[in-house]
Design an enzyme around this catalytic site. Structure first.
Site, PDB file in Angstrom:
ATOM      1  N   HIS A   1     -10.248  -9.319   5.043  1.00  0.00           N
ATOM      2  CA  HIS A   1      -8.838  -9.029   4.768  1.00  0.00           C
ATOM      3  C   HIS A   1      -8.282 -10.122   3.831  1.00  0.00           C
ATOM      4  O   HIS A   1      -8.540 -11.304   4.046  1.00  0.00           O
ATOM      5  CB  HIS A   1      -8.039  -9.002   6.076  1.00  0.00           C
TER       6      HIS A   1
ATOM      7  N   HIS B   1       0.837  -1.205   0.000  1.00  0.00           N
ATOM      8  CA  HIS B   1       0.000   0.000   0.000  1.00  0.00           C
ATOM      9  C   HIS B   1       0.864   1.244   0.000  1.00  0.00           C
ATOM     10  O   HIS B   1       0.911   1.989   0.953  1.00  0.00           O
ATOM     11  CB  HIS B   1      -0.947   0.001   1.208  1.00  0.00           C
TER      12      HIS B   1
ATOM     13  N   THR C   1      -2.064 -12.668  10.985  1.00  0.00           N
ATOM     14  CA  THR C   1      -0.736 -12.314  11.522  1.00  0.00           C
ATOM     15  C   THR C   1      -0.687 -10.917  12.157  1.00  0.00           C
ATOM     16  O   THR C   1       0.131 -10.668  13.033  1.00  0.00           O
ATOM     17  CB  THR C   1       0.352 -12.373  10.425  1.00  0.00           C
TER      18      THR C   1
ATOM     19  N   HIS D   1       0.614 -11.332   1.548  1.00  0.00           N
ATOM     20  CA  HIS D   1      -0.631 -11.766   2.204  1.00  0.00           C
ATOM     21  C   HIS D   1      -1.004 -13.218   1.898  1.00  0.00           C
ATOM     22  O   HIS D   1      -1.779 -13.816   2.615  1.00  0.00           O
ATOM     23  CB  HIS D   1      -1.821 -10.973   1.636  1.00  0.00           C
TER      24      HIS D   1
ATOM     25  N   SER E   1       4.802   0.628   5.402  1.00  0.00           N
ATOM     26  CA  SER E   1       4.871   0.676   3.931  1.00  0.00           C
ATOM     27  C   SER E   1       5.796   1.778   3.413  1.00  0.00           C
ATOM     28  O   SER E   1       5.647   2.232   2.283  1.00  0.00           O
ATOM     29  CB  SER E   1       3.477   0.795   3.323  1.00  0.00           C
TER      30      SER E   1
ATOM     31  N   GLU F   1      -5.509 -11.538   3.562  1.00  0.00           N
ATOM     32  CA  GLU F   1      -4.753 -12.627   4.211  1.00  0.00           C
ATOM     33  C   GLU F   1      -5.704 -13.693   4.756  1.00  0.00           C
ATOM     34  O   GLU F   1      -5.480 -14.897   4.596  1.00  0.00           O
ATOM     35  CB  GLU F   1      -3.888 -12.078   5.360  1.00  0.00           C
TER      36      GLU F   1
ATOM     37  N   SER G   1      -2.503   3.821   9.324  1.00  0.00           N
ATOM     38  CA  SER G   1      -2.819   3.757  10.757  1.00  0.00           C
ATOM     39  C   SER G   1      -1.629   3.280  11.581  1.00  0.00           C
ATOM     40  O   SER G   1      -1.442   3.686  12.718  1.00  0.00           O
ATOM     41  CB  SER G   1      -4.050   2.890  11.012  1.00  0.00           C
ATOM     42  N   ASN G   2      -0.796   2.410  10.999  1.00  0.00           N
ATOM     43  CA  ASN G   2       0.346   1.941  11.797  1.00  0.00           C
ATOM     44  C   ASN G   2       1.379   3.062  11.980  1.00  0.00           C
ATOM     45  O   ASN G   2       2.055   3.125  12.995  1.00  0.00           O
ATOM     46  CB  ASN G   2       0.937   0.645  11.222  1.00  0.00           C
TER      47      ASN G   2
ATOM     48  N   CYS H   1       2.143 -12.191  14.149  1.00  0.00           N
ATOM     49  CA  CYS H   1       3.538 -11.868  13.858  1.00  0.00           C
ATOM     50  C   CYS H   1       3.953 -10.680  14.724  1.00  0.00           C
ATOM     51  O   CYS H   1       3.185  -9.731  14.892  1.00  0.00           O
ATOM     52  CB  CYS H   1       3.667 -11.511  12.380  1.00  0.00           C
TER      53      CYS H   1
END
Ligand code: F3S
Length: 281
Positions: A125, A40, A165, A75, A265, A127, A222-223, A193
């Site tokens: 999602h 992303h 994860t 993913h 990212s 994944e 957001s991360n 993870c």
């Protein structure tokens, strides 16, 4: 000026591996597709496009033939997607993160052994969609405690629980607690993870030891936002930037030590660029 760059800044191991693979394939092959955007990050996707890498949203969009290379992103995908790609006769380069691949293998095996599969994660999602496809979608996806309360175990079946994860560990534990009260025969595999947690812990440590802190990442990521909050709490002079252009270097003249971290990212070249710029001030 003393500049410290977090070792865990930017791509996690699985994403780095996937992005590297795409660049490698793009340098060797004519027709390269990624199934969905590899990451992303618009700049990276744009850069790859210039190198001839196309993004296909579905297998149907990809033309058949041996001269076509299709890269599966970190993913992962369902088993059916591999079969569909094989039918097209294309060359498959699998960049599924090994940690995700491990979940595929667990659910496949446990389902064959007759266990009831529960995936703790977000059903929409990619994944999680991929994981479900490795046990013929014969699984239940649970994302909230309310959903866990409603879960009905199948009679005389052992329950096998895995997690997306990137799922929140605390929420995972709470859901597992609820499910544990519903059956005494449960096999729990914590497949979360720790890449995100490692990145956050390291960012906090560096921020505490620095006069100023730079957090690099997308505005809507957001991360990265979370990283910013952690650093801001540990160091008042924390700056959130997207690229080097957002950096006001005048501000940094008075600092003796500067720390740098980046969201999941953010490509390494942007981190390097910021690092060398700050260092030479
Ligand atoms: Fe990254 Fe793989 Fe973990 S893609 S977040 S290292 S599961």
């Amino acid at each position: 000026m003393d500049v410290t760059v977090a070792k865990s800044a930017g791509f996690c191991f699985g994403v780095k591996r996937a992005v590297d693979l795409v660049y490698e394939e793009a340098s060797k092959n004519q027709k390269v597709y990624t199934l969905g955007p590899i990451i992303h990050n618009e700049q990276v996707v744009e850069d790859l496009k210039k190198k001839g890498v196309c993004v296909a949203e579905t297998v149907e969009e990809i033309e058949p033939g041996q001269d076509i290379t299709v890269i599966i992103r970190s993913h992962g995908v369902t088993k059916k997607v591999y079969c569909d790609l094989e039918k097209k006769g294309v060359r498959i380069v699998d960049a599924t993160c090994p940690f995700v691949k491990k979940i595929h293998m667990i659910v496949q095996e446990k389902q064959k052994q007759g266990e009831q599969i529960v995936v703790i994660g977000n059903a929409s999602h990619p994944e999680v969609e991929g994981i479900c496809g490795w046990c013929d979608n014969q699984c239940t996806v649970i994302e909230t405690e309310q959903e866990a309360e409603k879960f009905v175990p199948e009679k005389e079946k052992r329950i096998c629980i895995v997690a997306q994860t990137t799922f929140n560990y605390k929420k995972f534990e709470d859901i597992v607690d609820i499910l544990s009260k519903k059956s005494y025969d449960i096999f729990v595999m914590n497949t979360i993870c720790n890449a995100t947690e490692v990145r956050q812990t390291e960012a906090g440590t560096i921020a505490r030891q620095s006069d100023a802190m730079i957090v690099i990442g997308g505005k809507h990521s957001s991360n990265t936002q979370k990283l910013y909050e952690i650093c801001r709490n540990a160091c008042a002079n924390t700056y959130f930037i997207q690229t080097l252009d957002d950096l006001d270097l005048k501000l940094f003249k008075s600092f003796r030590s500067v720390g740098i971290t980046a969201g999941a990212s953010t490509p390494n070249n942007i981190i390097k660029e910021v690092q060398s710029y700050v260092r030479h001030e």
